[in-house]
Design a protein around this motif. Structure first.
Motif, PDB file in Angstrom:
ATOM      1  N   UNK A  30       0.835  -1.196   0.000  1.00  0.00           N
ATOM      2  CA  UNK A  30       0.000   0.000   0.000  1.00  0.00           C
ATOM      3  C   UNK A  30       0.876   1.254   0.000  1.00  0.00           C
ATOM      4  N   UNK A  31       1.905   1.233   0.828  1.00  0.00           N
ATOM      5  CA  UNK A  31       2.847   2.353   0.912  1.00  0.00           C
ATOM      6  C   UNK A  31       3.616   2.503  -0.394  1.00  0.00           C
ATOM      7  N   UNK A  32       4.075   1.402  -0.969  1.00  0.00           N
ATOM      8  CA  UNK A  32       4.882   1.442  -2.184  1.00  0.00           C
ATOM      9  C   UNK A  32       4.081   1.964  -3.374  1.00  0.00           C
ATOM     10  N   UNK A  33       2.835   1.509  -3.494  1.00  0.00           N
ATOM     11  CA  UNK A  33       1.991   1.989  -4.595  1.00  0.00           C
ATOM     12  C   UNK A  33       1.748   3.493  -4.466  1.00  0.00           C
ATOM     13  N   UNK A  34       1.521   3.950  -3.235  1.00  0.00           N
ATOM     14  CA  UNK A  34       1.321   5.381  -3.025  1.00  0.00           C
ATOM     15  C   UNK A  34       2.593   6.164  -3.354  1.00  0.00           C
ATOM     16  N   UNK A  39      16.262  -0.430  -2.315  1.00  0.00           N
ATOM     17  CA  UNK A  39      16.327  -0.280  -0.860  1.00  0.00           C
ATOM     18  C   UNK A  39      15.571   0.972  -0.416  1.00  0.00           C
ATOM     19  N   UNK A  40      14.263   0.908  -0.475  1.00  0.00           N
ATOM     20  CA  UNK A  40      13.421   1.962   0.071  1.00  0.00           C
ATOM     21  C   UNK A  40      12.673   1.409   1.278  1.00  0.00           C
ATOM     22  N   UNK A  41      12.161   2.299   2.096  1.00  0.00           N
ATOM     23  CA  UNK A  41      11.439   1.864   3.294  1.00  0.00           C
ATOM     24  C   UNK A  41      10.217   1.000   2.970  1.00  0.00           C
ATOM     25  N   UNK A  42       9.395   1.354   1.955  1.00  0.00           N
ATOM     26  CA  UNK A  42       8.264   0.472   1.633  1.00  0.00           C
ATOM     27  C   UNK A  42       8.728  -0.914   1.197  1.00  0.00           C
ATOM     28  N   UNK A  43       9.802  -0.973   0.403  1.00  0.00           N
ATOM     29  CA  UNK A  43      10.320  -2.271  -0.033  1.00  0.00           C
ATOM     30  C   UNK A  43      10.815  -3.094   1.157  1.00  0.00           C
ATOM     31  N   UNK A  44      11.534  -2.458   2.056  1.00  0.00           N
ATOM     32  CA  UNK A  44      12.058  -3.184   3.206  1.00  0.00           C
ATOM     33  C   UNK A  44      10.930  -3.714   4.084  1.00  0.00           C
ATOM     34  N   UNK A  88      12.299 -10.971  -5.664  1.00  0.00           N
ATOM     35  CA  UNK A  88      12.985  -9.835  -5.058  1.00  0.00           C
ATOM     36  C   UNK A  88      14.401  -9.685  -5.579  1.00  0.00           C
ATOM     37  N   UNK A  89      15.079 -10.810  -5.763  1.00  0.00           N
ATOM     38  CA  UNK A  89      16.421 -10.758  -6.345  1.00  0.00           C
ATOM     39  C   UNK A  89      16.368 -10.250  -7.775  1.00  0.00           C
ATOM     40  N   UNK A  90      15.342 -10.677  -8.513  1.00  0.00           N
ATOM     41  CA  UNK A  90      15.163 -10.175  -9.879  1.00  0.00           C
ATOM     42  C   UNK A  90      14.901  -8.666  -9.845  1.00  0.00           C
ATOM     43  N   UNK A  91      14.101  -8.217  -8.861  1.00  0.00           N
ATOM     44  CA  UNK A  91      13.805  -6.799  -8.747  1.00  0.00           C
ATOM     45  C   UNK A  91      15.070  -6.007  -8.454  1.00  0.00           C
ATOM     46  N   UNK A 140      18.132  -6.865  -9.374  1.00  0.00           N
ATOM     47  CA  UNK A 140      18.863  -6.832 -10.639  1.00  0.00           C
ATOM     48  C   UNK A 140      18.246  -5.814 -11.590  1.00  0.00           C
ATOM     49  N   UNK A 141      16.905  -5.768 -11.599  1.00  0.00           N
ATOM     50  CA  UNK A 141      16.184  -4.841 -12.472  1.00  0.00           C
ATOM     51  C   UNK A 141      16.553  -3.403 -12.129  1.00  0.00           C
ATOM     52  N   UNK A 142      16.563  -3.087 -10.832  1.00  0.00           N
ATOM     53  CA  UNK A 142      16.932  -1.734 -10.412  1.00  0.00           C
ATOM     54  C   UNK A 142      18.398  -1.447 -10.721  1.00  0.00           C
ATOM     55  N   UNK A 143      19.260  -2.456 -10.571  1.00  0.00           N
ATOM     56  CA  UNK A 143      20.662  -2.255 -10.888  1.00  0.00           C
ATOM     57  C   UNK A 143      20.891  -2.009 -12.364  1.00  0.00           C
ATOM     58  N   UNK A 144      20.035  -2.600 -13.211  1.00  0.00           N
ATOM     59  CA  UNK A 144      20.176  -2.454 -14.656  1.00  0.00           C
ATOM     60  C   UNK A 144      19.585  -1.145 -15.165  1.00  0.00           C
ATOM     61  N   UNK A 145      18.385  -0.790 -14.623  1.00  0.00           N
ATOM     62  CA  UNK A 145      17.668   0.370 -15.141  1.00  0.00           C
ATOM     63  C   UNK A 145      17.662   1.563 -14.184  1.00  0.00           C
ATOM     64  N   UNK A 146      18.195   1.371 -12.975  1.00  0.00           N
ATOM     65  CA  UNK A 146      18.229   2.485 -12.024  1.00  0.00           C
ATOM     66  C   UNK A 146      16.868   2.716 -11.393  1.00  0.00           C
TER      67      UNK A 146
END
Length: 354
Positions: free
Chosen positions: A27-31, A42-47, A113-116, A118-124
């Motif tokens: 809910x927090x992440x979507x907002x 590594x954001x608070x909603x993700x953690x 989550x590991x894919x996510x 990698x995704x962030x590492x690839x696309x920022x």
């Protein structure tokens, strides 16, 4: 009401707490995606949501390992603890079916989550909610929530089993409106796929909640908890996004409306479906679902116009989506009743008490 077995309450509560944390994190992440936009891994909603999945997964793993060890020692297995035991990997592992499902969902969540990462590492920065790893994360936590409902349904003869079944089903309703958001991309013409998906999800789960317990009030209890979470998240989602953005120096989008996205997607007329399920519980479920589906589908455009302060929807559009909701609701009502009966089978006819 029977006394609760001491060895079943603690891990079940941990799984339920874990899925709630994941729900709050989503809910927090979507907002955050809506009001701020870009994020990193590594954001608070993700953690928060990853912590919830980890708690549910570790609790499930602990029960599976304890059950496997107990079976190897010849100890009797209590079927109220997660349901009947199934053999995994040729019988090398003995797993209560509820914890097997919840643990599998948590494990796949970790992989996605590991894919996510990698995704962030690839696309920022990731400004899109519906990225491929996110879709996998949505489905994974849904599986974990289903497992949580199964765990508590197996103990539904105990008070904590009833409470947990209601809570787990309510969590699924609140989270289910998010998982159908991808239907927006389907070319359905004048029919809004998201509205139909929300209608189907709500009807099937509320109907299931009304059929899984031995007593009346199950559907109403589910809806009451959904309404309470909707009210709490209505305040929490925009507040958490704003406070966290200020804390890390991220500006809010100029066009942000401050509307709580997930709470606003939950239909506010679910009580109608709950009352129908309770009153007509002993009758075929598909007519109840059809009526409830029509009510929900017709109300969604009106609710959106009110929440987002837009113009009133076209009457023709409301009628079209209501017709689609009637069909979806009929199917959902029938499936929900069957799912409820399937969950009832998880609880043994006679239980042993510690």
């Amino acid at each position: 009401m029977a006394r609760s077995p001491r060895n079943g309450l603690a891990p079940a509560t941990a799984v339920l707490a874990g899925v709630f944390l994941s729900l709050a994190g989503f809910v927090w992440d979507v907002q955050w995606h809506t009001d701020v936009g870009p994020d990193t891994f590594f954001t608070a909603p993700h953690l928060l949501l990853y912590a919830g999945s980890a708690i549910a997964g570790l609790a499930s793993l602990a029960v599976v390992l304890a059950t496997t060890a107990g079976r190897r020692r010849g100890h009797p297995i209590d079927p109220t603890v997660g349901g009947r035991v199934v053999g995994v990997f040729g019988g090398a592992i003995a797993a209560p079916v509820g914890y097997l499902i919840s643990g599998s969902g948590a494990a796949s969540f970790l992989l996605y989550g590991l894919w996510d990462q990698w995704w962030h590492g690839l696309y920022g920065f990731d400004a899109m909610l519906a990225s491929p790893p996110h879709v996998g994360l949505f489905l994974s936590i849904t599986v974990t929530m289903v497992g949580a409902v199964m765990v508590f349904a197996a103990a539904r003869r105990h008070r904590w089993g009833v409470v947990g079944t209601v809570a787990g089903t309510a969590f699924l309703v609140a989270f289910g409106v998010l998982t159908v958001a991808g239907l927006e991309a389907l070319p359905l013409g004048a029919v809004d796929g998201v509205t139909v998906g929300v209608t189907f999800t709500c009807v099937v789960l509320v109907t299931m909640g009304g059929h899984v317990l031995d007593r009346r009030g199950g559907a109403i209890a589910v809806i009451a908890l959904v309404a309470a979470m909707q009210a709490a998240f209505w305040w929490f989602a925009p507040w958490a996004a704003r406070v966290y953005a200020d804390a890390i120096g991220q500006p809010l989008r100029e066009d942000t409306e401050g509307v709580p996205v997930i709470p606003a997607m939950i239909p506010m007329v679910l009580i109608v479906v709950g009352v129908l399920v309770e009153v007509l519980r002993r009758r075929p479920a598909w007519p109840t679902g059809a009526i409830g589906g029509a009510v929900i589908a017709a109300s969604v455009p009106l609710q959106e116009a009110w929440v987002y302060q837009g113009g009133p929807p076209q009457v023709s559009d409301v009628l079209i989506v209501a017709a689609a909701g009637t069909v979806a609701g009929a199917l959902a009502g029938s499936l929900g009743a069957r799912f409820g009966e399937m969950l009832r089978v998880l609880a043994p006819k006679e239980t042993s008490h510690a």
